[in-house]
Design an enzyme around this catalytic site. Structure first.
Site, PDB file in Angstrom:
ATOM      1  N   HIS A 144       0.878  -1.179   0.000  1.00 38.64           N
ATOM      2  CA  HIS A 144       0.000   0.000   0.000  1.00 38.64           C
ATOM      3  C   HIS A 144       0.909   1.222   0.000  1.00 38.64           C
ATOM      4  O   HIS A 144       1.690   1.415   0.937  1.00 38.64           O
ATOM      5  CB  HIS A 144      -0.884   0.018   1.248  1.00 38.64           C
ATOM      6  CG  HIS A 144      -1.783  -1.176   1.350  1.00 38.64           C
ATOM      7  ND1 HIS A 144      -3.095  -1.145   0.931  1.00 38.64           N
ATOM      8  CD2 HIS A 144      -1.554  -2.431   1.802  1.00 38.64           C
ATOM      9  CE1 HIS A 144      -3.639  -2.344   1.143  1.00 38.64           C
ATOM     10  NE2 HIS A 144      -2.732  -3.142   1.667  1.00 38.64           N
ATOM     11  N   GLU A 187      -7.640 -12.256   5.788  1.00 36.67           N
ATOM     12  CA  GLU A 187      -6.572 -11.698   6.647  1.00 36.67           C
ATOM     13  C   GLU A 187      -7.048 -11.891   8.092  1.00 36.67           C
ATOM     14  O   GLU A 187      -6.435 -12.619   8.857  1.00 36.67           O
ATOM     15  CB  GLU A 187      -6.344 -10.223   6.323  1.00 36.67           C
ATOM     16  CG  GLU A 187      -5.297  -9.548   7.208  1.00 36.67           C
ATOM     17  CD  GLU A 187      -5.154  -8.036   6.936  1.00 36.67           C
ATOM     18  OE1 GLU A 187      -6.072  -7.450   6.298  1.00 36.67           O
ATOM     19  OE2 GLU A 187      -4.146  -7.440   7.366  1.00 36.67           O
TER      20      GLU A 187
HETATM   21  N1  ADE Z   1      -4.898  -1.131   4.147  1.00 38.48           N
HETATM   22  C1  ADE Z   1      -3.583  -1.012   4.374  1.00 38.48           C
HETATM   23  N2  ADE Z   1      -3.105  -2.150   4.917  1.00 38.48           N
HETATM   24  C2  ADE Z   1      -4.138  -3.014   5.021  1.00 38.48           C
HETATM   25  C3  ADE Z   1      -4.280  -4.340   5.484  1.00 38.48           C
HETATM   26  N3  ADE Z   1      -3.256  -5.046   5.988  1.00 38.48           N
HETATM   27  N4  ADE Z   1      -5.501  -4.903   5.450  1.00 38.48           N
HETATM   28  C4  ADE Z   1      -6.546  -4.217   4.976  1.00 38.48           C
HETATM   29  N5  ADE Z   1      -6.459  -2.965   4.526  1.00 38.48           N
HETATM   30  C5  ADE Z   1      -5.270  -2.371   4.541  1.00 38.48           C
HETATM   31 ZN    ZN Z   2      -2.782  -5.057   2.458  1.00 35.74          ZN
END
Ligand code: ADE
Ligand code: ZN
Length: 342
Positions: A24, A205
């Site tokens: 990101h 995640e």
């Molecule tokens: N935005 C930046 N990092 C992130 C992550 N690990 N999971 C979800 N959105 C994100």
């Molecule tokens: Zn991410």
């Protein structure tokens, strides 16, 4: 304590050609740059020093990180800010052996603060072009929708991006996962694919395996970002392996956000050994304590990855990228030549 063979492996890893597929851009904003940009724009910060800000980067889950991440991006105001942040990432990525990067950006973080979409994309674009000229690094941009906001907001963002269609390769889905399933964005992703963009999505995640299935079946994604929670569902793991769906795994991020208690507990090696197409990435390296080479090295040490595993991870990163086939074949040959020579 790291041994001399650890140091040799770290050197091998740094020189190994690789692609980064889960990064990101706003997560590469280092505290030093937060302070420099705040001074430039006369923005007050809640922290007295760079060190104090860095010490505040103690998270216990995804949301506790996102709150800090969204606040940090407030110092990004003009085109030059986006150019500097992007240039800083690409310099570090190049030093870590990244030859190709597919980079997420979150336009809604900025347009909601009154920064124009054009400002964001022009600043990023000028740094991408400069880095390709200076380092030969190739890139793609992935526009991510913030899933904690309504789908209608994502659709408006998609429409704002249409004049810059050729600068963007794919759409993605990020931000708070729990309670925001991929299915909410099926219509937005259908429109994006109709416009000719590819698709990826964060899933699994913190969220359940079902979100991974939804991303595959309803958003038609080419890759799953994170995806580590697939392991709770045997049939899903078999499907991911059979279909060769890449998972862009971010080991240091997963530990910082409590997905795994320790790096030694990470399931990356088990998933790799089950034949899943795993890649290693850094996610938000300014916040999680390591860019891609550090993610490789720390994971190699913690899980006892073999040299063969490390080379396989680099090969997977190229195979899972959106590069044309001819470029993939050329980089795979370069990886094999590097491994044979070192
Ligand atoms: N935005 C930046 N990092 C992130 C992550 N690990 N999971 C979800 N959105 C994100
Ligand atoms: Zn991410």
């Amino acid at each position: 304590m790291p041994s001399s063979s650890d140091a040799a492996m770290a050197t091998f890893i740094r020189g190994l050609p690789k692609a980064e597929l889960h990064i990101h851009l706003e997560g590469t904003l280092e505290p030093e740059m937060v302070f420099a940009l705040a001074a430039r724009h006369g923005v007050g910060l809640r922290y007295p020093s760079v060190d104090a800000l860095r010490r505040a980067y103690a998270f216990h889950d995804l949301q506790s990180f996102l709150d800090v991440y969204y606040a940090g991006a407030d110092v990004l105001r003009d085109e030059d800010d986006f150019r500097s942040m992007t240039a800083g990432y690409l310099r570090r990525a190049h030093a870590d052996g990244v030859v190709h990067a597919e980079i997420f950006f979150d336009p809604q973080m900025h347009t909601r603060r009154g920064v124009a979409f054009e400002t964001v994309i022009r600043g990023i674009g000028s740094a991408l072009a400069a880095a390709q000229a200076e380092f030969g690094i190739t890139t793609r941009l992935i526009l991510c929708f913030l899933r904690h906001l309504p789908a209608a907001d994502a659709m408006r963002t998609l429409e704002e991006a249409l004049p810059y269609r050729d600068a963007i390769c794919a759409v993605g889905l990020d931000s708070s996962e729990m309670g925001n399933p991929p299915s909410r964005f099926a219509e937005v992703f259908r429109r994006a694919r109709d416009e000719g963009w590819l698709a990826v999505a964060h899933a699994g995640e913190e969220g359940p395996p079902e979100y991974i299935r939804e991303a595959l079946d309803m958003l038609h994604v080419a890759r799953i970002d994170h995806g580590v929670r697939c392991e709770a569902d045997d049939a899903l793991c078999r499907r991911l392996a059979a279909e060769g769906v890449p998972l862009t795994v971010c080991p240091l991020s997963n530990v910082k956000l409590g997905v795994f208690a320790r790096l030694q507990d990470h399931n990356l090696k088990r998933l790799l050994d089950r034949g899943l197409r795993i890649t290693i990435n850094s996610d938000d390296p300014a916040y999680f304590g390591g860019y891609i080479a550090e993610n490789f090295s720390a994971t190699q040490r913690a899980l006892g990855l073999t040299r063969g595993d490390v080379v396989q991870l680099a090969r997977n990163s190229i195979a899972a990228s959106f590069l044309p086939e001819s470029a993939k074949l050329a980089w795979l040959a370069r990886i094999d030549a590097y491994a044979a020579a070192h």
